[in-house]
Structures are given as structure tokens and as C-alpha cells.
Design an enzyme around this catalytic site. Structure first.
Site, PDB file in Angstrom:
ATOM      1  N   LYS A  16       1.036  -1.312   0.039  1.00 23.05           N
ATOM      2  CA  LYS A  16      -0.035   0.028   0.072  1.00 23.05           C
ATOM      3  C   LYS A  16       0.629   1.258   0.262  1.00 23.05           C
ATOM      4  CE  LYS A  16      -4.495  -1.934   1.798  1.00 23.05           C
ATOM      5  NZ  LYS A  16      -5.344  -1.729   0.815  1.00 23.05           N
ATOM      6  N   LYS A  41      -4.518  -9.341  -5.971  1.00 25.03           N
ATOM      7  CA  LYS A  41      -5.824  -9.740  -5.289  1.00 25.03           C
ATOM      8  C   LYS A  41      -6.939  -8.766  -5.594  1.00 25.03           C
ATOM      9  CE  LYS A  41      -6.313  -7.589  -0.560  1.00 25.03           C
ATOM     10  NZ  LYS A  41      -7.513  -7.245  -0.874  1.00 25.03           N
ATOM     11  N   LYS A  97     -11.021  -3.678  -2.932  1.00 15.54           N
ATOM     12  CA  LYS A  97     -12.103  -2.346  -3.136  1.00 15.54           C
ATOM     13  C   LYS A  97     -11.375  -1.181  -3.191  1.00 15.54           C
ATOM     14  CE  LYS A  97     -13.329  -2.692   1.584  1.00 15.54           C
ATOM     15  NZ  LYS A  97     -12.284  -2.630   2.383  1.00 15.54           N
TER      16      LYS A  97
HETATM   17  P1  ATP Z   1      -8.457  -2.489   0.808  1.00 13.75           P
HETATM   18  O1  ATP Z   1      -7.811  -2.627  -0.561  1.00 13.75           O
HETATM   19  O2  ATP Z   1      -8.992  -1.174   1.125  1.00 13.75           O
HETATM   20  O3  ATP Z   1      -7.559  -3.041   1.609  1.00 13.75           O
HETATM   21  P2  ATP Z   1      -9.880  -5.083   0.832  1.00 13.75           P
HETATM   22  O4  ATP Z   1     -11.050  -5.255  -0.506  1.00 13.75           O
HETATM   23  O5  ATP Z   1      -8.629  -5.534   0.850  1.00 13.75           O
HETATM   24  O6  ATP Z   1      -9.821  -3.367   0.591  1.00 13.75           O
HETATM   25  P3  ATP Z   1     -10.446  -5.272   3.801  1.00 13.75           P
HETATM   26  O7  ATP Z   1     -11.457  -4.352   4.397  1.00 13.75           O
HETATM   27  O8  ATP Z   1      -8.981  -4.794   3.748  1.00 13.75           O
HETATM   28  O9  ATP Z   1     -10.698  -5.186   2.066  1.00 13.75           O
HETATM   29  O10 ATP Z   1     -10.604  -6.652   4.234  1.00 13.75           O
HETATM   30  C1  ATP Z   1     -11.976  -7.156   4.484  1.00 13.75           C
HETATM   31  C2  ATP Z   1     -11.993  -8.551   4.526  1.00 13.75           C
HETATM   32  O11 ATP Z   1     -11.779  -9.008   3.347  1.00 13.75           O
HETATM   33  C3  ATP Z   1     -10.431  -9.525   5.222  1.00 13.75           C
HETATM   34  O12 ATP Z   1     -10.676 -10.202   5.869  1.00 13.75           O
HETATM   35  C4  ATP Z   1      -9.801  -9.543   3.766  1.00 13.75           C
HETATM   36  O13 ATP Z   1      -8.713 -10.793   3.816  1.00 13.75           O
HETATM   37  C5  ATP Z   1     -10.749 -10.056   3.140  1.00 13.75           C
HETATM   38  N1  ATP Z   1     -10.626  -9.803   1.601  1.00 13.75           N
HETATM   39  C6  ATP Z   1      -9.881  -8.834   0.820  1.00 13.75           C
HETATM   40  N2  ATP Z   1      -9.829  -8.827  -0.191  1.00 13.75           N
HETATM   41  C7  ATP Z   1     -10.107 -10.246  -0.449  1.00 13.75           C
HETATM   42  C8  ATP Z   1     -10.117 -11.263  -1.627  1.00 13.75           C
HETATM   43  N3  ATP Z   1      -9.682 -10.650  -2.807  1.00 13.75           N
HETATM   44  N4  ATP Z   1     -10.207 -12.381  -1.891  1.00 13.75           N
HETATM   45  C9  ATP Z   1     -10.731 -12.802  -0.491  1.00 13.75           C
HETATM   46  N5  ATP Z   1     -10.919 -12.348   0.621  1.00 13.75           N
HETATM   47  C10 ATP Z   1     -10.428 -10.783   0.778  1.00 13.75           C
HETATM   48 MG    MG Z   2      -7.289  -5.110   2.735  1.00 11.08          MG
END
Ligand code: ATP
Ligand code: MG
Length: 328
Positions: A111, A192, A195
Site C-alpha cells: 500500500k 488480489k 475495493k
Molecule cells: P483495501 O484495498 O481497502 O484494503 P480490501 O478489499 O482488501 O480493501 P479489507 O477491508 O482490507 O478489504 O478486508 C476485509 C476482509 O476481506 C479481510 O478479511 C480480507 O482478508 C478479505 N479480503 C479482501 N480482499 C479479498 C480477496 N480478494 N479475496 C478474499 N478475501 C479478501
Molecule cells: Mg485489505
């Protein structure tokens, strides 16, 4: 019965990756456990975010939690910044964490990459996450694969604290699914799905309109072999779509591979898209009923009260263990 804690950041709108990797498990786990599901807004401010957007995202995430099947009668659903003990314990744990171990976190490295002015909050993010988990004597943390390293650090901090002061913390374990733990980006299937991806084509938001979902899946990056088979290394795009399809319908990947033996990518993608639309449509319908309802606030108010009672009681013990108290 175990104590469960997990959270999602209201940084953007929850993605299909968040749902398949984390939220789906939240629902399954709420029945027989003591579960806390948090909207971790203090983690969202580690990156610069418009204030109104953050407020909206917080409500949206709460409504999506409920629309996905989380039940406030079974689980405690609340907003992190409303329970002040999270930030307090976060600071205390920051003071026992080392710069070296925080600098080794891959999420921090990813990040902060390419950014000239990296926020200090991004660096100490894992100590706040450790606080979220340890504050409730959590035993299991349902998360996606990318959070494994942060939970290992949480365990290290808990152990260090327990040795240095008193046996205070319960050792949490990550709960990571075999399938769905790492849903990949549609535009770059070796990364991965996130969001906060700047390219919205890379992720499916849980609130994307059916036609947007169809378009995004249609243009998902695959390969040129034309064969529908599961091989994460050599066919990351098709493997990711197979995994999404399998989890959306409950059909094992092997069965799908057989079913699409003589199909082309176009037909396959169309069917994947319809499966995702069918999965998300009922959730979206419930979401729209909930988002402006007073019920949402009542649920979050009750969740805060329940979480706060446990958090404050535990925090008092942790503060005393560290010496943050006038009385012995
Ligand atoms: P950001 O990019 O803002 O970090 P994010 O999509 O990674 O957003 P988080 O809020 O950080 O979302 O993560 C919330 C949950 O979703 C965590 O348990 C994380 O491990 C899971 N998660 C995030 N991305 C994935 C993915 N691509 N596949 C499966 N699980 C995910
Ligand atoms: Mg995340």
C-alpha cells in the site's frame, strides 16, 4: 462455542472478494459462536478519504452486513470508532511493537509502494488490528488469506505482552477458507481483488448493477489457450472465474471443468456472470430496503452498547496489567 471477531474497512464498497473470502463465513459462524463483526472505520482513515464518502460507506457496509444475513440477535454488529477502547489499546500495543516487524508487513509494503508521502497510520495499522482482535479475547478470526501475516503479528504482540506483564490475552487463530480466500482482480489476476483498486474494472462491487457485473466479467483478463481448466499458476484468470463460479453456485470446481469441457470462454464467462448476478440480486434487494431505515441505526446503537460493555471491562484489566492505573 468460540469468540469470533472480524471486520471490513468502509474504504469503498465491499467487493465480491470481501464477500466470498470473509463475509460469507461471518454468516455461517454467527449461529454457534459469540461473534463480533465490526465496521473498521479507523482503519479506513489510514488513507485519505472524503469525509462524506466515509460516512456513506459506513452505512453501506452496515446495510450489506445485514443484507448478507448477519443477524443482530446472534452477532454483535458495530462501528469501530464508536467504541473508544479500540484506539486506546491500539496505542498501548503500538508501544510494544517494533519498527522492524511492522516494516516487514506485506500489506504496508504494497500500500505504500509508489507513494511519496506514506502516512504513519498505514505503518501502525497492524497494531490497531491487533487491538480489535485482542480486546474481545477472540479465539477465531475469519479473514481472507492476505490477513494471515497481520494475525501472526497479533499473536506475537499478545505473547510479548503476556510475558512482559501478566497473562492477559487469549491467543487468536486465523480462520481461512480453502476456497475463496484470495479472489483475484479481474483485470490483473495475479493481484488480489481490492475495493480500493483505482480501476473499478478489477473488482465486482456487491452493489454493481447486473449489467455492470456482466460487462466486467466479459472483459475479465484470461489467456489464449481456450481451455477451461483449473491451474492457478498458468491460467490465473480462468481459475479465478472458476472459483467465483463455484462459490457462487455451490458447484465443485471439478464438476464445472467437466461441464465446460467443450465450451468456449465467451459462453463460460456469460454463465459465470449470471451466477454472480443471481448471488448478488437478493442481497442488493434487501440492501435497498435497509439503507435508509431507522432500523439500521437502532441495530448499530445496540451493537455499540454490547461491544462497549465487553471492551471497557477488558481494557480496564489490560491497562492495569501495563501499569496504567493509580491503584494497584
Ligand atoms: P483495501 O484495498 O481497502 O484494503 P480490501 O478489499 O482488501 O480493501 P479489507 O477491508 O482490507 O478489504 O478486508 C476485509 C476482509 O476481506 C479481510 O478479511 C480480507 O482478508 C478479505 N479480503 C479482501 N480482499 C479479498 C480477496 N480478494 N479475496 C478474499 N478475501 C479478501
Ligand atoms: Mg485489505
Amino acid at each position: 462455542m468460540a469468540t469470533i471477531f472480524s471486520g471490513i474497512k468502509p474504504t469503498g464498497v465491499v467487493t465480491l472478494g470481501n464477500y466470498l473470502g470473509a463475509m460469507k463465513q461471518f454468516v455461517d459462524l454467527q449461529d454457534d459462536n459469540n461473534a463480533y463483526y465490526c465496521i473498521v472505520d479507523l482503519h479506513s482513515i489510514t488513507v485519505q478519504l472524503d469525509r462524506v464518502e466515509l460516512m456513506n460507506n459506513t452505512r453501506k457496509l452496515a446495510a450489506l452486513y445485514l443484507a448478507s444475513g448477519l443477524d443482530p440477535e446472534k452477532a454483535t454488529i458495530f462501528v469501530q470508532s464508536e467504541v473508544k477502547a479500540h484506539a486506546q489499546l491500539g496505542w498501548m500495543l503500538t508501544c510494544i511493537a517494533g519498527m522492524g516487524e511492522l516494516g516487514r508487513m506485506t500489506q504496508y509494503k504494497d500500500k505504500s509502494q509508489g507513494s511519496e508521502n506514506v502516512g504513519a497510520g498505514l505503518f501502525v495499522y497492524p497494531t490497531l488490528m491487533a487491538s480489535d482482535i485482542l480486546l474481545y479475547n477472540t479465539e477465531l478470526v475469519p479473514v481472507g488469506d492476505d490477513q494471515k501475516q497481520h494475525i501472526e503479528l497479533t499473536r506475537d504482540l499478545a505473547e510479548r505482552f503476556n510475558k512482559r506483564y501478566y497473562e492477559t490475552f487469549t491467543m487468536p487463530e486465523p480462520l481461512i477458507q480453502k476456497e475463496g480466500a484470495r479472489i483475484m482482480s479481474l483485470t490483473n489476476p495475479v493481484k488480489k481483488m481490492s475495493k480500493s483498486d483505482t480501476n473499478a474494472k478489477g473488482y465486482i462491487s456487491m452493489l454493481d448493477e447486473p449489467n455492470v457485473i456482466r460487462k466486467k466479467i466479459k472483459s475479465a483478463v484470461t489467456d489464449s489457450s481456450g481451455v477451461i481448466s483449473f491451474d492457478r499458476e498458468n491460467k490465473p484468470g480462468i481459475s479465478n472465474l472458476l472459483e467465483i463460479y463455484s462459490l457462487s453456485t455451490g458447484t465443485p470446481i471439478d464438476d464445472l471443468v467437466k461441464q465446460y469441457e467443450n465450451s468456449n470462454y465467451g459462453t463460460f464467462k456469460q454463465d459465470v456472470a449470471e451466477a454472480v448476478v443471481a448471488l448478488l440480486e437478493p442481497i442488493q434487494a434487501r440492501y435497498h430496503e435497509l439503507i435508509d431505515s431507522p432500523e439500521l441505526d437502532e441495530i448499530l446503537d445496540a451493537g455499540r452498547a454490547k461491544a462497549e460493555a465487553v471492551a471497557n471491562k477488558n481494557l480496564a484489566k489490560i491497562e492495569k496489567a501495563m501499569g496504567l492505573s493509580r491503584k494497584r
